[in-house]
Write an enzyme that holds these catalytic residues in place. Structure first.
Site, short mmCIF file in Angstrom:
data_model
loop_
_atom_site.label_atom_id
_atom_site.label_comp_id
_atom_site.label_asym_id
_atom_site.label_seq_id
_atom_site.Cartn_x
_atom_site.Cartn_y
_atom_site.Cartn_z
N ALA A 242 0.94 -1.21 0.10
CA ALA A 242 0.31 -0.01 0.02
C ALA A 242 0.96 1.23 -0.01
O ALA A 242 0.75 2.44 -0.75
CB ALA A 242 -0.81 -0.03 1.32
N TYR A 243 1.84 1.13 0.77
CA TYR A 243 2.89 2.50 0.77
C TYR A 243 3.57 2.47 -0.55
O TYR A 243 3.77 3.77 -0.97
CB TYR A 243 3.85 2.06 2.01
CG TYR A 243 4.64 3.41 2.13
CD1 TYR A 243 4.34 4.51 2.80
CD2 TYR A 243 6.10 3.42 1.85
CE1 TYR A 243 4.95 5.63 3.41
CE2 TYR A 243 7.05 4.62 1.66
CZ TYR A 243 6.36 5.78 2.82
OH TYR A 243 7.09 6.67 3.00
N VAL A 244 3.75 1.64 -0.99
CA VAL A 244 4.68 1.77 -2.42
C VAL A 244 3.55 2.16 -3.59
O VAL A 244 4.01 2.99 -4.35
CB VAL A 244 5.17 0.15 -3.02
CG1 VAL A 244 5.58 0.26 -4.38
CG2 VAL A 244 6.26 -0.24 -1.83
N LYS B 26 2.89 6.12 -2.67
CA LYS B 26 4.19 6.95 -3.11
C LYS B 26 4.43 7.07 -4.57
O LYS B 26 4.91 7.92 -5.06
CB LYS B 26 5.32 6.64 -2.42
CG LYS B 26 5.45 6.81 -0.88
CD LYS B 26 5.10 8.34 -0.59
CE LYS B 26 5.08 8.52 0.88
NZ LYS B 26 4.78 9.84 1.32
#
Length: 263
Positions: free
Chosen positions: A166-168, A171
């Site tokens: 999710a963070y990848v 960003k």
């Protein structure tokens, strides 16, 4: 030799006379940026959820002779983002620059084990938060005749890094929003850039490492300098991008990563 419209700016006052809004300003990169922007001559409006921490940063800036005001708020709230911009305009008359730095991350979760709550929070803070900020900031900058926005992305915005999926994804989306906004507003005097930030010694990093200590060696080794950044090192690049010294830079994803994306 003529330099056309290139600005003439002395070292040490690159943000002189500008009004800048910084999100996530209660700690880490945001707090370092707040102090640096003020030292470089900007009047700064600081926003984050923790009002007490914001007030501490403001007091430090004022003690050093700078101008600052705190506005408690959450970037996942469009109303809070609009209120922060309104405070900038009401207090200082306009908005010239914005550093959209607020973020949230988890680690140690593979995709199928990540909770829906963590997934939604990751996207809401890192993507919707930037969207909310841009929607509030851009009209004020257009009204002022232009400006510069810097959004905080990450090495995880360029490739899979071991951070949560999710963070990848979030960003990567920040870089996409940055490029789209740069293209849409380039002829109207507004520049929009992103920072591709590598591992940095922040409070959020400390929390990640507390939960998964084994990650520290991996974070150190991913940089060709074999170290993490200090928040001030990232803040200096944000200040440059918000200044007129970077007047021909827009739509860029600027690496501040110790060479991580070079290998």
């Amino acid at each position: 030799m003529s330099t056309g419209n290139a600005p003439d700016i002395r070292a040490g006052n690159q943000l002189e006379g500008k009004v800048a809004l910084i999100t996530g300003a209660s700690s880490g990169i945001g707090a370092a940026a707040a102090r640096l922007f003020a030292a470089e001559g900007a009047a700064v409006v600081l926003t984050a959820r923790r009002k007490d921490r914001l007030d501490e940063v403001v007091l430090g800036i004022e003690a050093a002779g700078g101008l600052a005001v705190a506005v408690a708020g959450d970037v996942t709230s469009a109303e809070d983002c609009e209120r922060a911009v309104a405070v900038a305009v009401d207090t200082y008359g306009r908005l010239d620059a914005a550093f959209n730095n607020a973020g949230w991350a988890t680690a140690g979760q593979v995709l199928h084990e990540m909770t829906e709550g963590d997934y939604r929070r990751t996207l809401e803070v890192n993507v919707t938060g930037v969207w909310n900020c841009l929607r509030a900031q851009l009209p004020a900058m257009l009204e002022s005749g232009g400006g510069s926005v810097v959004n905080t992305s990450s090495v995880a915005g360029t490739r899979a890094t071991g951070a949560s999926a999710a963070y990848v994804a979030a960003k990567h989306a920040v870089i996409g929003l940055t490029r789209a906004a740069a293209a849409e507003y380039g002829t109207q005097g507004v520049r929009v850039n992103a920072l591709v930030v590598g591992s940095t010694r922040t409070e959020m990093m400390d929390q990640v490492l507390a939960g998964t200590p084994a990650l520290e060696e991996a974070f150190l080794n991913e940089s060709v300098q074999r170290r993490m950044a200090e928040p001030s090192e990232v803040a200096r690049v944000a200040a440059w991008l918000c200044s007129d010294l970077s007047s021909f830079v827009t739509g860029a994803a600027v690496a501040v990563d110790g060479g991580t994306t070079a290998i």
